[in-house]
Write an enzyme that holds these catalytic residues in place. Structure first.
Site, PDB file in Angstrom:
ATOM      1  N   CYS A   4       0.844  -1.206   0.000  1.00 33.86           N
ATOM      2  CA  CYS A   4       0.000   0.000   0.000  1.00 33.86           C
ATOM      3  C   CYS A   4       0.878   1.255   0.000  1.00 33.86           C
ATOM      4  O   CYS A   4       1.717   1.444   0.886  1.00 33.86           O
ATOM      5  CB  CYS A   4      -0.920  -0.012   1.222  1.00 33.86           C
ATOM      6  SG  CYS A   4      -1.796   1.537   1.458  1.00 33.86           S
ATOM      7  N   GLY A  92     -13.837   6.332  -8.641  1.00 36.66           N
ATOM      8  CA  GLY A  92     -12.556   6.976  -8.909  1.00 36.66           C
ATOM      9  C   GLY A  92     -11.494   6.734  -7.863  1.00 36.66           C
ATOM     10  O   GLY A  92     -10.410   7.316  -7.941  1.00 36.66           O
ATOM     11  N   THR A  94      -8.380   5.312  -6.349  1.00 37.24           N
ATOM     12  CA  THR A  94      -7.206   4.657  -6.941  1.00 37.24           C
ATOM     13  C   THR A  94      -6.247   4.122  -5.888  1.00 37.24           C
ATOM     14  O   THR A  94      -5.450   3.229  -6.179  1.00 37.24           O
ATOM     15  CB  THR A  94      -6.434   5.619  -7.867  1.00 37.24           C
ATOM     16  OG1 THR A  94      -6.022   6.765  -7.126  1.00 37.24           O
ATOM     17  CG2 THR A  94      -7.302   6.050  -9.040  1.00 37.24           C
ATOM     18  N   HIS A  99      -8.882   7.854   2.605  1.00 34.82           N
ATOM     19  CA  HIS A  99      -8.323   9.203   2.727  1.00 34.82           C
ATOM     20  C   HIS A  99      -9.351  10.230   2.320  1.00 34.82           C
ATOM     21  O   HIS A  99     -10.246   9.957   1.515  1.00 34.82           O
ATOM     22  CB  HIS A  99      -7.072   9.349   1.846  1.00 34.82           C
ATOM     23  CG  HIS A  99      -7.295   8.953   0.418  1.00 34.82           C
ATOM     24  ND1 HIS A  99      -7.299   7.625   0.003  1.00 34.82           N
ATOM     25  CD2 HIS A  99      -7.542   9.685  -0.682  1.00 34.82           C
ATOM     26  CE1 HIS A  99      -7.518   7.577  -1.290  1.00 34.82           C
ATOM     27  NE2 HIS A  99      -7.693   8.813  -1.734  1.00 34.82           N
TER      28      HIS A  99
END
Ligand code: AMP
Ligand code: ZN
Length: 117
Positions: A4, A92, A94, A99
């Protein structure tokens, strides 16, 4: 989580321009800003997205908003800012580590153009 990007930033395995950090959250500059000011408010705990949160995360989510407001003051966008969340690939998202996008700094009234975030 091993692969990540945001976990790597948190562990200092990838560089970033960190604007704020405490035990729970980190805030850093977006590498590809879509507004004059564009930082990311990121919990240190690897939570994939809002679909995965539970009531155990309630305080953390509240703190993300309070820190976003403090960052808006620090970055001098307190008069006009936006907070965005992409939840899921088709929305959307990604980076699959939850966050908030904090954007601002526009010189004119925001009109919803995608390039203004
Ligand atoms: P989202 O597309 O909503 O999941 O947001 C992910 C954001 O992370 C995008 O706006 C990217 O520009 C940003 N991003 C990806 N990699 C990095 C990185 N290494 N440092 C800072 N921001 C990043
Ligand atoms: Zn992560």
């Amino acid at each position: 989580m091993g692969d990540c990007v945001f976990c790597k930033i948190i562990k200092r395995e990838l560089p970033s321009k960190i604007e704020y950090e405490d035990d729970d959250l980190i805030v850093f500059q977006n590498i590809n800003p879509i507004a004059p000011t564009h930082v990311l408010i990121v919990p240190k705990k690897h939570i994939i997205n809002l679909s995965e949160v539970t009531s155990e995360n309630q305080a953390l989510l509240g703190k993300m908003l309070v820190v976003a407001q403090k960052m808006a003051k620090k970055l001098e966008i307190i008069d006009a800012f936006r907070i965005g969340v992409a939840n899921g690939a088709n929305a959307g998202q990604t980076v699959f580590h939850m966050h908030f996008h904090l954007t601002g700094g526009w010189k004119e009234k925001y009109n919803g153009d995608e390039d203004k975030a």
